[in-house]
Design a protein around this motif. Structure first.
Motif, PDB file in Angstrom:
ATOM      1  N   GLN A 104      18.151  50.215 -22.333  1.00 12.92           N
ATOM      2  CA  GLN A 104      16.804  50.760 -22.416  1.00 12.92           C
ATOM      3  C   GLN A 104      16.332  51.151 -21.021  1.00 12.92           C
ATOM      4  O   GLN A 104      16.847  50.645 -20.034  1.00 12.92           O
ATOM      5  CB  GLN A 104      15.853  49.698 -23.007  1.00 12.92           C
ATOM      6  CG  GLN A 104      16.258  49.235 -24.398  1.00 12.92           C
ATOM      7  CD  GLN A 104      16.369  50.380 -25.378  1.00 12.92           C
ATOM      8  OE1 GLN A 104      15.381  51.015 -25.699  1.00 12.92           O
ATOM      9  NE2 GLN A 104      17.575  50.680 -25.816  1.00 12.92           N
ATOM     10  N   PRO A 105      15.324  52.021 -20.943  1.00 14.35           N
ATOM     11  CA  PRO A 105      14.817  52.440 -19.628  1.00 14.35           C
ATOM     12  C   PRO A 105      14.381  51.265 -18.754  1.00 14.35           C
ATOM     13  O   PRO A 105      14.502  51.313 -17.534  1.00 14.35           O
ATOM     14  CB  PRO A 105      13.613  53.333 -19.967  1.00 14.35           C
ATOM     15  CG  PRO A 105      13.882  53.817 -21.363  1.00 14.35           C
ATOM     16  CD  PRO A 105      14.668  52.730 -22.033  1.00 14.35           C
ATOM     17  N   ASP A 106      13.908  50.171 -19.379  1.00 11.23           N
ATOM     18  CA  ASP A 106      13.451  49.025 -18.580  1.00 11.23           C
ATOM     19  C   ASP A 106      14.600  48.099 -18.173  1.00 11.23           C
ATOM     20  O   ASP A 106      14.389  47.043 -17.597  1.00 11.23           O
ATOM     21  CB  ASP A 106      12.372  48.232 -19.327  1.00 11.23           C
ATOM     22  CG  ASP A 106      12.914  47.530 -20.576  1.00 11.23           C
ATOM     23  OD1 ASP A 106      14.125  47.613 -20.858  1.00 11.23           O
ATOM     24  OD2 ASP A 106      12.102  46.879 -21.259  1.00 11.23           O
ATOM     25  N   GLY A 107      15.839  48.485 -18.501  1.00 12.97           N
ATOM     26  CA  GLY A 107      16.998  47.687 -18.096  1.00 12.97           C
ATOM     27  C   GLY A 107      17.452  46.691 -19.153  1.00 12.97           C
ATOM     28  O   GLY A 107      18.525  46.117 -19.050  1.00 12.97           O
ATOM     29  N   SER A 108      16.638  46.483 -20.187  1.00 12.84           N
ATOM     30  CA  SER A 108      17.045  45.554 -21.240  1.00 12.84           C
ATOM     31  C   SER A 108      18.047  46.241 -22.163  1.00 12.84           C
ATOM     32  O   SER A 108      18.249  47.446 -22.073  1.00 12.84           O
ATOM     33  CB  SER A 108      15.822  45.083 -22.031  1.00 12.84           C
ATOM     34  OG  SER A 108      15.276  46.172 -22.752  1.00 12.84           O
ATOM     35  N   GLU A 109      18.665  45.443 -23.032  1.00  8.35           N
ATOM     36  CA  GLU A 109      19.610  46.001 -24.000  1.00  8.35           C
ATOM     37  C   GLU A 109      19.082  45.815 -25.400  1.00  8.35           C
ATOM     38  O   GLU A 109      18.543  44.763 -25.731  1.00  8.35           O
ATOM     39  CB  GLU A 109      20.973  45.313 -23.871  1.00  8.35           C
ATOM     40  CG  GLU A 109      21.938  46.124 -23.077  1.00  8.35           C
ATOM     41  CD  GLU A 109      23.394  45.800 -23.375  1.00  8.35           C
ATOM     42  OE1 GLU A 109      23.701  44.981 -24.245  1.00  8.35           O
ATOM     43  OE2 GLU A 109      24.221  46.412 -22.701  1.00  8.35           O
ATOM     44  N   LEU A 110      19.215  46.846 -26.202  1.00  8.76           N
ATOM     45  CA  LEU A 110      18.776  46.788 -27.591  1.00  8.76           C
ATOM     46  C   LEU A 110      20.014  46.906 -28.471  1.00  8.76           C
ATOM     47  O   LEU A 110      20.758  47.881 -28.368  1.00  8.76           O
ATOM     48  CB  LEU A 110      17.808  47.948 -27.873  1.00  8.76           C
ATOM     49  CG  LEU A 110      17.224  48.025 -29.273  1.00  8.76           C
ATOM     50  CD1 LEU A 110      16.319  46.820 -29.535  1.00  8.76           C
ATOM     51  CD2 LEU A 110      16.431  49.308 -29.444  1.00  8.76           C
ATOM     52  N   PRO A 111      20.272  45.884 -29.330  1.00  5.88           N
ATOM     53  CA  PRO A 111      21.454  45.976 -30.187  1.00  5.88           C
ATOM     54  C   PRO A 111      21.221  46.919 -31.365  1.00  5.88           C
ATOM     55  O   PRO A 111      20.142  46.930 -31.950  1.00  5.88           O
ATOM     56  CB  PRO A 111      21.663  44.535 -30.677  1.00  5.88           C
ATOM     57  CG  PRO A 111      20.323  43.895 -30.561  1.00  5.88           C
ATOM     58  CD  PRO A 111      19.549  44.634 -29.495  1.00  5.88           C
ATOM     59  N   GLY A 112      22.234  47.709 -31.659  1.00  4.30           N
ATOM     60  CA  GLY A 112      22.182  48.611 -32.808  1.00  4.30           C
ATOM     61  C   GLY A 112      23.422  48.413 -33.653  1.00  4.30           C
ATOM     62  O   GLY A 112      24.507  48.185 -33.127  1.00  4.30           O
ATOM     63  N   ASP A 125      21.486  51.750 -36.630  1.00  2.61           N
ATOM     64  CA  ASP A 125      20.312  51.060 -37.156  1.00  2.61           C
ATOM     65  C   ASP A 125      19.843  50.042 -36.113  1.00  2.61           C
ATOM     66  O   ASP A 125      20.567  49.102 -35.784  1.00  2.61           O
ATOM     67  CB  ASP A 125      20.706  50.364 -38.464  1.00  2.61           C
ATOM     68  CG  ASP A 125      19.536  49.694 -39.171  1.00  2.61           C
ATOM     69  OD1 ASP A 125      18.463  49.564 -38.554  1.00  2.61           O
ATOM     70  OD2 ASP A 125      19.720  49.302 -40.330  1.00  2.61           O
ATOM     71  N   PHE A 126      18.621  50.251 -35.594  1.00  4.50           N
ATOM     72  CA  PHE A 126      18.069  49.349 -34.586  1.00  4.50           C
ATOM     73  C   PHE A 126      17.133  48.299 -35.197  1.00  4.50           C
ATOM     74  O   PHE A 126      16.467  47.569 -34.484  1.00  4.50           O
ATOM     75  CB  PHE A 126      17.329  50.135 -33.494  1.00  4.50           C
ATOM     76  CG  PHE A 126      18.272  50.896 -32.592  1.00  4.50           C
ATOM     77  CD1 PHE A 126      18.998  50.242 -31.619  1.00  4.50           C
ATOM     78  CD2 PHE A 126      18.445  52.263 -32.745  1.00  4.50           C
ATOM     79  CE1 PHE A 126      19.882  50.934 -30.796  1.00  4.50           C
ATOM     80  CE2 PHE A 126      19.319  52.963 -31.933  1.00  4.50           C
ATOM     81  CZ  PHE A 126      20.043  52.304 -30.954  1.00  4.50           C
ATOM     82  N   ASN A 127      17.078  48.230 -36.526  1.00  6.69           N
ATOM     83  CA  ASN A 127      16.308  47.165 -37.160  1.00  6.69           C
ATOM     84  C   ASN A 127      17.015  45.837 -36.903  1.00  6.69           C
ATOM     85  O   ASN A 127      18.234  45.803 -36.702  1.00  6.69           O
ATOM     86  CB  ASN A 127      16.224  47.396 -38.678  1.00  6.69           C
ATOM     87  CG  ASN A 127      15.251  48.493 -39.031  1.00  6.69           C
ATOM     88  OD1 ASN A 127      14.065  48.366 -38.790  1.00  6.69           O
ATOM     89  ND2 ASN A 127      15.761  49.585 -39.579  1.00  6.69           N
ATOM     90  N   HIS A 128      16.276  44.728 -36.932  1.00  2.61           N
ATOM     91  CA  HIS A 128      16.899  43.417 -36.788  1.00  2.61           C
ATOM     92  C   HIS A 128      17.911  43.267 -37.929  1.00  2.61           C
ATOM     93  O   HIS A 128      17.619  43.668 -39.066  1.00  2.61           O
ATOM     94  CB  HIS A 128      15.832  42.320 -36.864  1.00  2.61           C
ATOM     95  CG  HIS A 128      16.368  40.975 -36.519  1.00  2.61           C
ATOM     96  ND1 HIS A 128      17.122  40.237 -37.403  1.00  2.61           N
ATOM     97  CD2 HIS A 128      16.288  40.241 -35.382  1.00  2.61           C
ATOM     98  CE1 HIS A 128      17.473  39.097 -36.827  1.00  2.61           C
ATOM     99  NE2 HIS A 128      16.979  39.075 -35.601  1.00  2.61           N
ATOM    100  N   PRO A 129      19.096  42.696 -37.652  1.00  2.00           N
ATOM    101  CA  PRO A 129      20.112  42.559 -38.710  1.00  2.00           C
ATOM    102  C   PRO A 129      19.607  41.799 -39.936  1.00  2.00           C
ATOM    103  O   PRO A 129      20.108  41.994 -41.035  1.00  2.00           O
ATOM    104  CB  PRO A 129      21.247  41.786 -38.036  1.00  2.00           C
ATOM    105  CG  PRO A 129      21.029  41.946 -36.575  1.00  2.00           C
ATOM    106  CD  PRO A 129      19.571  42.220 -36.361  1.00  2.00           C
ATOM    107  N   LEU A 130      18.601  40.948 -39.767  1.00  3.64           N
ATOM    108  CA  LEU A 130      18.079  40.189 -40.904  1.00  3.64           C
ATOM    109  C   LEU A 130      16.794  40.794 -41.475  1.00  3.64           C
ATOM    110  O   LEU A 130      16.144  40.182 -42.320  1.00  3.64           O
ATOM    111  CB  LEU A 130      17.833  38.731 -40.503  1.00  3.64           C
ATOM    112  CG  LEU A 130      19.087  37.959 -40.092  1.00  3.64           C
ATOM    113  CD1 LEU A 130      18.732  36.556 -39.631  1.00  3.64           C
ATOM    114  CD2 LEU A 130      20.100  37.911 -41.214  1.00  3.64           C
TER     115      LEU A 130
END
Length: 151
Positions: A104-112, A125-130
Motif C-alpha cells: 500500500q502507499p503507506d508501506g503496509s501490506e494488504l492481503p488479497g 478479493d481484498f475482503n477479509h477471508p472470513l
C-alpha cells in the motif's frame, strides 16, 4: 490468581480458537501453544470480539457465536479487483486460492485472495477471508491485568 475481571482497559492473556459453523478451524493460538496477548481497545480485536470478553476473569472458558456482521463483516463487492496478469511477477505463476500481499502507499501490506485467473485478467478479493461467515469464538482466559487506578 487475580480476581480482576476484564474491563475496557485490561491487558489479557488468552488462548482462542476461531471456528466456522461447520467446525473447521480458521485460527487458533493452541496450534503453536502461543497465547494471544492483547490490551483491550488497542484495535487488535474488533469491538464485537472485545465485548465478548468483558466481565470474564482468569480461568474462564467461554464460547461465542458471532454473526458475519458482528465478526468480519459481509463481503464488499468494491473490494474485488480485476488486475492485469502482467502485474504479478511470481515464478510459480498466479493460481486460484493464493493469498498475495499487495504493498500500500503507506508501506503496509494488504492481503488479497486470487479468486480466478482468466487469460490476462486476475480477479483479486481484498475482503477479509472470513467475511460473510458466522464464526465461533472459543476463549480461555489465562491472565487478566488491570492497571491500578490513580486517584
Amino acid at each position: 490468581m487475580s480476581d480482576d475481571v476484564i474491563t475496557g482497559a485490561s491487558e489479557v492473556l488468552m488462548h482462542f480458537d476461531l471456528k466456522l459453523e461447520d467446525g473447521s478451524a480458521a485460527d487458533s493460538t493452541r496450534v503453536n501453544n502461543k497465547p494471544a496477548k492483547l490490551v483491550m481497545g488497542d484495535g487488535s480485536l474488533t469491538d464485537n470480539f472485545e465485548r465478548c470478553l468483558l466481565g470474564l476473569k482468569e480461568g474462564d472458558k467461554k464460547s461465542f457465536t458471532l454473526a458475519p456482521e458482528d465478526a468480519f463483516g459481509m463481503p464488499n463487492p468494491d473490494n474485488i479487483y480485476h488486475l492485469e496478469r502482467s502485474r504479478f511477477e511470481l515464478e510459480e505463476g498466479v493460481q486460484e486460492g493464493m493469498i498475495i500481499g499487495f504493498s500500500q502507499p503507506d508501506g503496509s501490506e494488504l492481503p488479497g485472495i486470487i479468486r480466478s485467473v482468466a487469460g490476462d485478467s486476475v480477479t483479486v478479493d481484498f475482503n477479509h477471508p472470513l467475511a460473510g461467515q458466522t464464526v465461533i469464538f472459543d476463549v480461555e482466559i489465562l491472565a487478566v491485568r488491570n492497571s491500578p487506578t490513580v486517584h
